[in-house]
Design a protein around this motif. Structure first.
Motif, PDB file in Angstrom:
ATOM      1  N   ARG A   1      -5.334  35.952  -5.659  1.00 35.06           N
ATOM      2  CA  ARG A   1      -5.990  35.082  -4.961  1.00 35.06           C
ATOM      3  C   ARG A   1      -5.555  35.793  -3.253  1.00 35.06           C
ATOM      4  O   ARG A   1      -5.234  36.382  -2.787  1.00 35.06           O
ATOM      5  N   GLU A   2      -6.313  34.713  -2.650  1.00 38.88           N
ATOM      6  CA  GLU A   2      -6.677  34.568  -1.323  1.00 38.88           C
ATOM      7  C   GLU A   2      -6.402  33.895  -0.375  1.00 38.88           C
ATOM      8  O   GLU A   2      -6.894  32.975  -0.674  1.00 38.88           O
ATOM      9  N   TYR A   3      -5.794  34.022   0.399  1.00 40.14           N
ATOM     10  CA  TYR A   3      -5.243  32.764   1.406  1.00 40.14           C
ATOM     11  C   TYR A   3      -5.706  33.113   1.877  1.00 40.14           C
ATOM     12  O   TYR A   3      -5.365  34.134   3.158  1.00 40.14           O
ATOM     13  N   SER A   4      -6.201  31.455   3.163  1.00 38.28           N
ATOM     14  CA  SER A   4      -6.802  31.791   4.360  1.00 38.28           C
ATOM     15  C   SER A   4      -6.002  30.471   4.727  1.00 38.28           C
ATOM     16  O   SER A   4      -6.536  30.690   5.934  1.00 38.28           O
ATOM     17  N   GLY A   5      -5.555  29.901   4.128  1.00 38.65           N
ATOM     18  CA  GLY A   5      -4.564  28.585   5.010  1.00 38.65           C
ATOM     19  C   GLY A   5      -4.949  27.702   4.557  1.00 38.65           C
ATOM     20  O   GLY A   5      -5.595  27.423   3.999  1.00 38.65           O
ATOM     21  N   LYS A   6      -4.273  26.494   4.736  1.00 38.36           N
ATOM     22  CA  LYS A   6      -4.406  25.278   4.842  1.00 38.36           C
ATOM     23  C   LYS A   6      -3.773  23.824   6.437  1.00 38.36           C
ATOM     24  O   LYS A   6      -3.030  25.227   6.818  1.00 38.36           O
ATOM     25  N   GLU A   7      -3.604  22.842   6.060  1.00 45.26           N
ATOM     26  CA  GLU A   7      -3.705  22.104   7.011  1.00 45.26           C
ATOM     27  C   GLU A   7      -2.458  22.563   7.774  1.00 45.26           C
ATOM     28  O   GLU A   7      -1.492  22.329   6.921  1.00 45.26           O
ATOM     29  N   GLY A   8      -1.948  23.505   9.145  1.00 39.93           N
ATOM     30  CA  GLY A   8      -0.899  23.612   9.798  1.00 39.93           C
ATOM     31  C   GLY A   8      -0.059  25.024   9.187  1.00 39.93           C
ATOM     32  O   GLY A   8       0.475  24.652  10.166  1.00 39.93           O
ATOM     33  N   VAL A   9      -0.760  25.253   8.264  1.00 40.11           N
ATOM     34  CA  VAL A   9      -0.480  26.441   8.057  1.00 40.11           C
ATOM     35  C   VAL A   9      -1.491  27.507   7.927  1.00 40.11           C
ATOM     36  O   VAL A   9      -2.278  27.785   6.756  1.00 40.11           O
ATOM     37  N   VAL A  10      -1.084  29.056   8.399  1.00 43.23           N
ATOM     38  CA  VAL A  10      -2.535  30.167   8.527  1.00 43.23           C
ATOM     39  C   VAL A  10      -1.714  31.468   8.264  1.00 43.23           C
ATOM     40  O   VAL A  10      -0.688  31.515   8.616  1.00 43.23           O
ATOM     41  N   ILE A  11      -2.435  31.962   7.813  1.00 45.31           N
ATOM     42  CA  ILE A  11      -1.415  33.621   8.026  1.00 45.31           C
ATOM     43  C   ILE A  11      -1.908  34.411   8.933  1.00 45.31           C
ATOM     44  O   ILE A  11      -3.117  34.324   9.599  1.00 45.31           O
ATOM     45  N   LYS A  12      -1.124  35.625   9.262  1.00 42.80           N
ATOM     46  CA  LYS A  12      -1.627  35.960  10.614  1.00 42.80           C
ATOM     47  C   LYS A  12      -2.401  37.270  10.570  1.00 42.80           C
ATOM     48  O   LYS A  12      -1.996  37.837   9.166  1.00 42.80           O
ATOM     49  N   ASP A  13      -3.222  37.033  10.786  1.00 43.14           N
ATOM     50  CA  ASP A  13      -3.982  38.750  10.780  1.00 43.14           C
ATOM     51  C   ASP A  13      -3.393  39.418  12.123  1.00 43.14           C
ATOM     52  O   ASP A  13      -3.482  39.345  13.034  1.00 43.14           O
ATOM     53  N   ALA A  14      -2.512  40.572  11.662  1.00 42.20           N
ATOM     54  CA  ALA A  14      -1.513  41.031  12.370  1.00 42.20           C
ATOM     55  C   ALA A  14      -2.194  42.131  13.501  1.00 42.20           C
ATOM     56  O   ALA A  14      -2.448  42.567  14.384  1.00 42.20           O
ATOM     57  N   GLU A  15      -3.641  42.435  12.749  1.00 41.90           N
ATOM     58  CA  GLU A  15      -4.631  43.538  13.598  1.00 41.90           C
ATOM     59  C   GLU A  15      -5.186  42.607  14.738  1.00 41.90           C
ATOM     60  O   GLU A  15      -5.067  42.804  16.075  1.00 41.90           O
ATOM     61  N   ALA A  16      -6.107  41.883  14.801  1.00 42.21           N
ATOM     62  CA  ALA A  16      -6.567  40.623  15.498  1.00 42.21           C
ATOM     63  C   ALA A  16      -5.190  39.590  16.071  1.00 42.21           C
ATOM     64  O   ALA A  16      -6.252  38.794  17.153  1.00 42.21           O
ATOM     65  N   ASP A  17      -4.070  39.466  16.104  1.00 45.09           N
ATOM     66  CA  ASP A  17      -3.590  38.863  16.537  1.00 45.09           C
ATOM     67  C   ASP A  17      -3.616  36.969  16.232  1.00 45.09           C
ATOM     68  O   ASP A  17      -3.892  36.466  17.543  1.00 45.09           O
ATOM     69  N   LYS A  18      -4.423  36.706  15.097  1.00 46.70           N
ATOM     70  CA  LYS A  18      -5.385  35.367  14.654  1.00 46.70           C
ATOM     71  C   LYS A  18      -5.006  35.217  13.740  1.00 46.70           C
ATOM     72  O   LYS A  18      -4.586  36.285  12.479  1.00 46.70           O
ATOM     73  N   PRO A  19      -5.534  33.948  12.920  1.00 43.92           N
ATOM     74  CA  PRO A  19      -5.404  33.760  11.707  1.00 43.92           C
ATOM     75  C   PRO A  19      -6.643  34.214  10.797  1.00 43.92           C
ATOM     76  O   PRO A  19      -7.470  34.816  11.984  1.00 43.92           O
ATOM     77  N   GLY A  20      -5.951  34.544   9.782  1.00 44.41           N
ATOM     78  CA  GLY A  20      -6.551  36.151   8.631  1.00 44.41           C
ATOM     79  C   GLY A  20      -6.841  35.556   7.203  1.00 44.41           C
ATOM     80  O   GLY A  20      -6.605  34.287   6.640  1.00 44.41           O
TER      81      GLY A  20
END
Length: 441
Positions: free
Chosen positions: A311-330
């Protein structure tokens, strides 16, 4: 005779004679001043230049762009009281000839200045503009994306221990309009803003819109259709969410779980890889985040081996996963390994003409009368459940679901079979098992 003597007598009245003399003198002075007023030369400034219309331009639907601000200064000679009157500008007609315009493009037009009056009381001696350059083109509209261009005054936009989403304009696309040759060369609208850095909270700010052609030049005569008050002033709002960074455990949500299975751990066990990840929380930080959803119908409960779901997780309301390289939601990829435990399997035959038995109905909201005439897609239902309960499933636990049968149904219809035992479930989709019934009117 009496009346004439009275009029003539007035001239023997010193007061009347004084008043009469003053009035007569004023009239004579005005007549002489007007008649013998010296001529003077003045310059009438900013006389609007009118673009002459021709049938050719009208037939081609060409429009003149940038012509509304064209003006000329006109020098005139005449009586002072005439040429110094402010209304003289309304009597001067400056016209740009369009006789040479046969196609779209930038054209030089000759300017001629005359008078609206057929017999003007002044003379036009010179004017400052004899030629103007005007763009003739087709009017078009076009949508282009808004691209935020944000500068941070100090540090990073988000404070340490936080990260932010991409900047999102309140209006993703805008409509521009103007001459075709200019509009078609504009690919985007940049939204410029400078903001303070090291922010902890969600932030919105105004950004100024700027149009640019592909070569970087500013387009001529191109406007923006405003749909907000900010756009009317050449700006848009830029929004972004700022998240608190924290490490949390990855969890799985199981759906379509039978009502009698209070704890999914009673029939399956699972693990998630990676077991932890760095998430962003816009509100309260949580120790566990559900990163995957798996339906019970996806699991093969007859398979004793481990089953893998990605499964791929891109986030839900209020909770996202961090893209460490881009320093933003990923987007994060999680592998869920499921193993079935404590699950048994049973088979129950459906009624046929050779093996008839009565089945209860559910959701028979129309009160339809019916009789079973045979099984539908399969002769038996296959049931999974906990080892303690599945082997006790019998034909008495099977029911006919009439929720999808219309009130005016007639003849033979196939009705889905459902299981009336909470701790067990059918193997497959709800429509995999049906029974044929005849509607009795």
């Amino acid at each position: 005779m009496k009346s004439s003597r009275k009029i003539s007598d007035l001239f023997y009245n010193n007061r009347f004679l004084l008043i009469f003399s003053v009035v007569a003198a004023v009239i004579i002075w005005v007549v002489v001043a007007v008649e013998f007023s010296p001529e003077t030369t003045i310059t009438v400034r900013n006389v609007p230049i009118r673009i002459a219309s021709t049938g050719l331009i009208d037939s081609k639907k060409l429009e003149a762009f940038g012509a509304e601000n064209l003006t000329v200064d006109v020098t005139v000679v005449g009586k002072r009281y005439i040429v110094e009157d402010d209304s003289i500008i309304n009597d001067i007609d400056a016209v740009a000839s369009t006789a040479s315009v046969t196609r779209a493009g930038t054209h030089k037009l000759s300017v001629d200045v005359g008078s609206v009056s057929t017999r003007p009381q002044y003379e036009i001696v010179s004017y400052t503009v004899s030629e103007v350059e005007v763009l003739f083109d087709y009017y078009v509209e076009k949508q282009i994306p808004v691209v935020p261009v944000v500068s941070v005054e100090n540090g990073n936009f988000a404070a340490e221990g936080y990260f932010a989403e991409d900047f999102e304009p309140s209006v993703e696309k805008i409509t521009i309009y103007g001459p075709k040759s200019e509009v078609e060369s504009v690919m985007k609208a940049d939204a410029y803003a400078t903001v303070a850095g090291n922010l902890h909270d969600n932030n919105g700010f105004l950004a100024s819109l700027k149009l640019a052609k592909q070569n970087g030049d500013t387009p001529r005569y191109v406007g923006i259709k405003a749909v907000t008050d900010e756009m009317a002033n050449g700006s848009v709002y830029i929004n972004t969410l700022i998240y608190k960074e924290a490490t949390a455990s990855a969890a799985v949500t199981f759906t379509d779980v039978p009502a009698g299975i209070a704890d999914t751990g009673a029939v399956i066990e699972y693990k998630v890889e990676p077991a932890q990840a760095v998430f962003g929380f816009s509100e309260e930080v949580s120790e566990t985040v559900s990163v995957a959803s798996i339906s019970f119908s996806e699991i093969d409960f007859g398979n004793p081996s481990e089953q893998t779901f990605v499964r791929e997780y891109s986030g839900k309301e209020g909770v996202v996963i961090k893209d460490a390289e881009a320093d933003k939601p990923g987007v994060g990829s999680f592998t869920v390994t499921v193993k079935v435990k404590n699950v048994g399997h049973a088979s129950v035959a459906l009624p046929t003409e050779e093996n008839p038995y009565v089945m209860k109905d559910v959701s028979n909201r129309h009160g339809l009368n019916y009789e079973i005439v045979g099984y539908g897609k399969q002769p038996s239902v296959f049931v999974f459940g906990t080892s303690e309960t599945v082997y006790s499933v019998s034909a008495q636990d099977l029911q006919l679901d009439f929720s999808s049968v219309a009130a005016d149904a007639s003849g033979i219809v196939e009705v889905p079979v459902v299981l009336g035992k909470d701790s067990c479930w059918l193997d497959g989709a709800p429509t995999d098992y049906t029974v044929k019934v005849r509607i009795i009117k």
